[in-house]
Design a protein around this motif. Structure first.
Motif, PDB file in Angstrom:
ATOM      1  N   ALA A 221      32.359  34.896  17.175  1.00 52.83           N
ATOM      2  CA  ALA A 221      32.232  34.542  18.595  1.00 52.83           C
ATOM      3  C   ALA A 221      31.019  35.240  19.206  1.00 52.83           C
ATOM      4  O   ALA A 221      30.320  34.675  20.055  1.00 52.83           O
ATOM      5  CB  ALA A 221      33.494  34.948  19.342  1.00 52.83           C
ATOM      6  N   ASN A 222      30.784  36.468  18.751  1.00 55.74           N
ATOM      7  CA  ASN A 222      29.618  37.212  19.264  1.00 55.74           C
ATOM      8  C   ASN A 222      28.326  36.472  18.957  1.00 55.74           C
ATOM      9  O   ASN A 222      27.441  36.364  19.799  1.00 55.74           O
ATOM     10  CB  ASN A 222      29.592  38.611  18.650  1.00 55.74           C
ATOM     11  CG  ASN A 222      30.689  39.475  19.210  1.00 55.74           C
ATOM     12  OD1 ASN A 222      30.577  39.951  20.327  1.00 55.74           O
ATOM     13  ND2 ASN A 222      31.775  39.642  18.474  1.00 55.74           N
ATOM     14  N   LEU A 223      28.244  35.949  17.734  1.00 60.29           N
ATOM     15  CA  LEU A 223      27.014  35.232  17.369  1.00 60.29           C
ATOM     16  C   LEU A 223      26.913  33.898  18.099  1.00 60.29           C
ATOM     17  O   LEU A 223      25.821  33.483  18.504  1.00 60.29           O
ATOM     18  CB  LEU A 223      26.939  35.026  15.864  1.00 60.29           C
ATOM     19  CG  LEU A 223      26.715  36.280  15.032  1.00 60.29           C
ATOM     20  CD1 LEU A 223      26.321  35.906  13.612  1.00 60.29           C
ATOM     21  CD2 LEU A 223      25.645  37.182  15.624  1.00 60.29           C
ATOM     22  N   ALA A 224      28.059  33.201  18.268  1.00 57.26           N
ATOM     23  CA  ALA A 224      28.024  31.922  18.997  1.00 57.26           C
ATOM     24  C   ALA A 224      27.497  32.150  20.418  1.00 57.26           C
ATOM     25  O   ALA A 224      26.681  31.371  20.947  1.00 57.26           O
ATOM     26  CB  ALA A 224      29.414  31.296  19.030  1.00 57.26           C
ATOM     27  N   MET A 225      27.929  33.243  21.037  1.00 54.98           N
ATOM     28  CA  MET A 225      27.506  33.518  22.423  1.00 54.98           C
ATOM     29  C   MET A 225      26.061  34.025  22.463  1.00 54.98           C
ATOM     30  O   MET A 225      25.306  33.715  23.389  1.00 54.98           O
ATOM     31  CB  MET A 225      28.488  34.494  23.081  1.00 54.98           C
ATOM     32  CG  MET A 225      29.866  33.834  23.261  1.00 54.98           C
ATOM     33  SD  MET A 225      31.158  34.953  23.808  1.00 54.98           S
ATOM     34  CE  MET A 225      30.690  35.222  25.508  1.00 54.98           C
ATOM     35  N   ARG A 226      25.662  34.779  21.440  1.00 55.66           N
ATOM     36  CA  ARG A 226      24.252  35.203  21.354  1.00 55.66           C
ATOM     37  C   ARG A 226      23.342  33.988  21.193  1.00 55.66           C
ATOM     38  O   ARG A 226      22.306  33.874  21.845  1.00 55.66           O
ATOM     39  CB  ARG A 226      24.081  36.154  20.168  1.00 55.66           C
ATOM     40  CG  ARG A 226      22.651  36.538  19.887  1.00 55.66           C
ATOM     41  CD  ARG A 226      22.604  37.563  18.778  1.00 55.66           C
ATOM     42  NE  ARG A 226      21.254  37.834  18.322  1.00 55.66           N
ATOM     43  CZ  ARG A 226      20.956  38.756  17.407  1.00 55.66           C
ATOM     44  NH1 ARG A 226      21.901  39.483  16.872  1.00 55.66           N
ATOM     45  NH2 ARG A 226      19.712  38.960  17.043  1.00 55.66           N
ATOM     46  N   ASP A 227      23.738  33.058  20.297  1.00 53.57           N
ATOM     47  CA  ASP A 227      22.961  31.822  20.114  1.00 53.57           C
ATOM     48  C   ASP A 227      22.808  31.099  21.452  1.00 53.57           C
ATOM     49  O   ASP A 227      21.725  30.610  21.795  1.00 53.57           O
ATOM     50  CB  ASP A 227      23.678  30.832  19.183  1.00 53.57           C
ATOM     51  CG  ASP A 227      23.834  31.303  17.751  1.00 53.57           C
ATOM     52  OD1 ASP A 227      23.263  32.346  17.393  1.00 53.57           O
ATOM     53  OD2 ASP A 227      24.546  30.624  16.996  1.00 53.57           O
ATOM     54  N   ALA A 228      23.942  30.984  22.162  1.00 54.74           N
ATOM     55  CA  ALA A 228      23.944  30.212  23.411  1.00 54.74           C
ATOM     56  C   ALA A 228      22.985  30.835  24.431  1.00 54.74           C
ATOM     57  O   ALA A 228      22.230  30.121  25.103  1.00 54.74           O
ATOM     58  CB  ALA A 228      25.358  30.147  23.970  1.00 54.74           C
TER      59      ALA A 228
END
Ligand SMILES: Cc1cc2nc3c(=O)[nH]c(=O)nc-3n(C[C@H](O)[C@H](O)[C@H](O)COP(=O)(O)OP(=O)(O)OC[C@H]3O[C@@H](n4cnc5c(N)ncnc54)[C@H](O)[C@@H]3O)c2cc1C
Length: 381
Positions: free
Chosen positions: A316-323
């Motif tokens: 989830a951390n990476l998904a939000m960083r990507d976003a």
């Protein structure tokens, strides 16, 4: 390519919602299409560990009153993972990388990320396919409707329909692991576990078979204790958890408890104290790292491109960083400071580099700690 007049986001998970908030804040026209009929149609898990990637994304994309709500509902933990022996005594505390760690309730975080997006969210819209030309992208949905935009973002999770067309060479594979998740009320867990389990990011014990018990607290700093809980996860190779599909919460809780039957010190009894209605199984898959072809007006973020096993608590951390990164890139295009091609190319290069690095690391640690299947050799370079 034209400037991002309208951005179509497929999927309203944590990544898609974070991107929608970022674009909205930047004054960019956005529409989000989600296959579920409502945000609460499906249980999506309980506790989430957030690190600086997600916390910084929240602080960057949300308006101040929602950031304040996020901070008030996040439990900032000690920066350690507790390693427990199978009798649930503390063996050691491993320092975690980074200095920001929060345990949050996933539903609360989603509620915050959904705030203010009512007019751009479209539920009951399952993307079936899209067509992309230099004039834009048309999305086709299962209910027969279509939408047209300048850019389409696949934020549609591990079985991404967007990835299947944008990057059909990127695959996912079985990680070999089944896990059963459930919830324990805080007052039930507190007398049965060491204090570190509640204060640290996560606590984990495992045996000679690499069957594991993980425990992670969600303590709402500004609410009454009755809302607080401890999530428990019992998992290991599929063969130790046969036939989980379609089983009741009661059955799953018993299956999880039985897997710990030989542990001294009450681990199985602890699991049996969980609320039976909360237990659900997960069969873990992982992305196989690869590369994205040259950018088009269709891109990907989060689990749609780099799904990983939860050994590091980072998906989830990476998904939000990507976003946040993609939102910034599209905002530079809207401001006329960058060409869309150039901005997406930079985004995809950075996102795949850090994303696939973490997929490999999660697989390496997963292999050591829970006998995860190794990634194919070609994906380890
Ligand atoms: C039990 C569990 C515990 C976890 N714990 C942690 C943790 O502590 N920390 C952490 O960082 N990560 C954790 N993860 C990983 C994390 O949940 C994911 O990495 C994260 O949710 C990915 O976000 P996403 O937005 O990319 O995808 P998702 O959250 O999967 O969202 C994708 C969305 O797209 C929708 N969708 C799919 N297909 C279509 C379609 N064709 N058309 C329209 N909509 C579609 C889906 O319905 C969904 O709403 C955990 C995962 C699990 C399963």
């Amino acid at each position: 390519m034209p400037a991002p007049g309208t951005v179509l986001i497929i999927g309203s998970g944590l990544g898609g919602l974070t991107l929608a908030q970022s674009l909205r804040a930047g004054g960019i026209d956005v529409a989000v299409f989600e296959r579920d009929r409502s945000p609460w149609e499906r249980p999506q898990g309980y506790r989430l560990h957030l690190d600086a990637d997600a916390v910084n994304a929240v602080r960057e994309v949300l308006p101040p009153h929602l950031v304040a709500l996020f901070e008030a509902t996040s439990y900032f933990t000690e920066p350690f993972t507790t390693i427990l022996d199978t009798d649930l005594t503390v063996a050691r505390r491993l320092p975690a990388a980074g200095d920001v760690h929060a345990n949050v309730d996933r539903a609360t975080l989603r509620r915050i990320l959904l705030t203010g997006l009512d007019d751009v969210l479209h539920f009951g819209k399952r993307l079936e396919r899209y067509e992309s030309t230099s004039a834009g992208v048309t999305a086709y949905f299962g209910d027969g409707s279509t939408a047209h935009g300048d850019v389409l973002v696949g934020a549609d999770g591990i079985r991404s329909a967007v990835r299947a067309r944008r990057a059909p060479h990127l695959s996912t594979v079985d990680a070999g692991i089944t896990a059963i998740y459930g919830r324990l009320p805080l007052d039930v867990a507190r007398p049965r576990v060491p204090a570190e389990v509640l204060d640290d990011i996560f606590a984990i014990a495992s045996d000679h078979r690499k069957v594991f018990l993980g425990l992670g607290s969600v303590l709402f700093p500004s609410r009454h204790e009755q809302d607080d809980y401890v999530v428990c996860v019992v998992g290991g190779r599929h063969e130790f958890f046969p036939g989980t599909a379609g089983r009741s919460g009661n059955d799953l809780r018993e299956l999880a408890a039985r897997a710990l039957a030989d542990w001294p010190g009450g681990a199985a009894d602890l699991v049996r104290q969980g609320d039976p209605g909360t237990f659900f199984p997960v069969r873990m898959d992982t992305s196989v790292p690869g590369t994205l072809d040259a950018p088009t007006n269709v891109t990907l973020l989060g689990d749609a491109v780099h799904a990983m096993t939860p050994t590091l608590g980072r998906g989830a951390n990476l998904a939000m960083r990507d976003a946040a990164l993609l939102g910034r890139a599209l905002r530079t295009v809207a401001a006329g400071d960058s060409d869309l091609d150039e901005a997406l190319s930079r985004y995809e290069r950075d996102m795949t580099a850090y994303g696939f690095r973490v997929v490999r690391e999660a697989a390496r640690i997963g292999e050591q700690r829970m006998a995860q299947n190794p990634l194919p050799a070609a994906a380890l370079q």
